[in-house]
Design a protein around this motif. Sequence first.
Motif, PDB file in Angstrom:
ATOM      1  N   GLY A  65       0.798  -1.212   0.000  1.00 50.74           N
ATOM      2  CA  GLY A  65       0.000   0.000   0.000  1.00 50.74           C
ATOM      3  C   GLY A  65       0.828   1.257   0.000  1.00 50.74           C
ATOM      4  O   GLY A  65       2.021   1.255  -0.290  1.00 50.74           O
ATOM      5  N   LYS A  66       0.152   2.352   0.346  1.00 51.12           N
ATOM      6  CA  LYS A  66       0.801   3.665   0.328  1.00 51.12           C
ATOM      7  C   LYS A  66       0.265   4.524   1.453  1.00 51.12           C
ATOM      8  O   LYS A  66      -0.925   4.493   1.765  1.00 51.12           O
ATOM      9  CB  LYS A  66       0.544   4.348  -1.015  1.00 51.12           C
ATOM     10  N   GLN A  67       1.151   5.318   2.024  1.00 44.45           N
ATOM     11  CA  GLN A  67       0.808   6.264   3.086  1.00 44.45           C
ATOM     12  C   GLN A  67       0.561   7.635   2.458  1.00 44.45           C
ATOM     13  O   GLN A  67       1.337   8.076   1.611  1.00 44.45           O
ATOM     14  CB  GLN A  67       1.957   6.355   4.091  1.00 44.45           C
ATOM     15  N   PHE A 106      -9.070   1.229  -4.203  1.00 45.50           N
ATOM     16  CA  PHE A 106      -8.340   1.399  -2.958  1.00 45.50           C
ATOM     17  C   PHE A 106      -9.141   0.851  -1.783  1.00 45.50           C
ATOM     18  O   PHE A 106     -10.369   0.933  -1.780  1.00 45.50           O
ATOM     19  CB  PHE A 106      -8.073   2.892  -2.708  1.00 45.50           C
ATOM     20  N   VAL A 107      -8.426   0.337  -0.776  1.00 45.67           N
ATOM     21  CA  VAL A 107      -9.018  -0.088   0.489  1.00 45.67           C
ATOM     22  C   VAL A 107      -8.279   0.669   1.588  1.00 45.67           C
ATOM     23  O   VAL A 107      -7.048   0.654   1.638  1.00 45.67           O
ATOM     24  CB  VAL A 107      -8.884  -1.609   0.709  1.00 45.67           C
ATOM     25  N   ILE A 108      -9.027   1.321   2.467  1.00 48.98           N
ATOM     26  CA  ILE A 108      -8.422   2.095   3.551  1.00 48.98           C
ATOM     27  C   ILE A 108      -8.053   1.152   4.689  1.00 48.98           C
ATOM     28  O   ILE A 108      -8.915   0.465   5.230  1.00 48.98           O
ATOM     29  CB  ILE A 108      -9.383   3.174   4.069  1.00 48.98           C
ATOM     30  N   THR A 164      -3.149   8.679   6.436  1.00 49.44           N
ATOM     31  CA  THR A 164      -4.006   7.608   5.914  1.00 49.44           C
ATOM     32  C   THR A 164      -3.162   6.592   5.162  1.00 49.44           C
ATOM     33  O   THR A 164      -2.284   6.966   4.382  1.00 49.44           O
ATOM     34  CB  THR A 164      -5.085   8.199   4.983  1.00 49.44           C
ATOM     35  N   HIS A 165      -3.453   5.304   5.384  1.00 43.18           N
ATOM     36  CA  HIS A 165      -2.757   4.235   4.668  1.00 43.18           C
ATOM     37  C   HIS A 165      -3.781   3.437   3.883  1.00 43.18           C
ATOM     38  O   HIS A 165      -4.792   2.999   4.432  1.00 43.18           O
ATOM     39  CB  HIS A 165      -2.009   3.320   5.644  1.00 43.18           C
ATOM     40  N   VAL A 166      -3.537   3.281   2.580  1.00 40.12           N
ATOM     41  CA  VAL A 166      -4.447   2.546   1.703  1.00 40.12           C
ATOM     42  C   VAL A 166      -3.707   1.460   0.936  1.00 40.12           C
ATOM     43  O   VAL A 166      -2.509   1.552   0.693  1.00 40.12           O
ATOM     44  CB  VAL A 166      -5.178   3.472   0.685  1.00 40.12           C
ATOM     45  N   LEU A 167      -4.444   0.418   0.601  1.00 45.59           N
ATOM     46  CA  LEU A 167      -3.942  -0.622  -0.300  1.00 45.59           C
ATOM     47  C   LEU A 167      -4.417  -0.304  -1.692  1.00 45.59           C
ATOM     48  O   LEU A 167      -5.486   0.248  -1.876  1.00 45.59           O
ATOM     49  CB  LEU A 167      -4.481  -2.001   0.089  1.00 45.59           C
TER      50      LEU A 167
END
Length: 78
Positions: free
Chosen positions: A5-7, A25-27, A75-78
Amino acid sequence: MASLGKQYSDGEVIFRQGDTGKCMFVIQKGEVEVFVDSDGHDLILRKLGANDFFGEMALFEQQTRTASARAVGPTHVL
């Protein structure tokens, strides 16, 4: 070991209205606002939190994004 994922930082745009939808995206952590531009002002459509997903409409319908999304706080999402 690299994390998936990404921050995103507070206020950082994840994607913009009109972008090509190449993924969804998934949070994992944090919040995301989904918004559109309305006469030069942001109109918030939804606020999403952990385990919510977004961005799937453009991906499945193979169209451009109909709204923008940005992080609210870290926030971190995939």
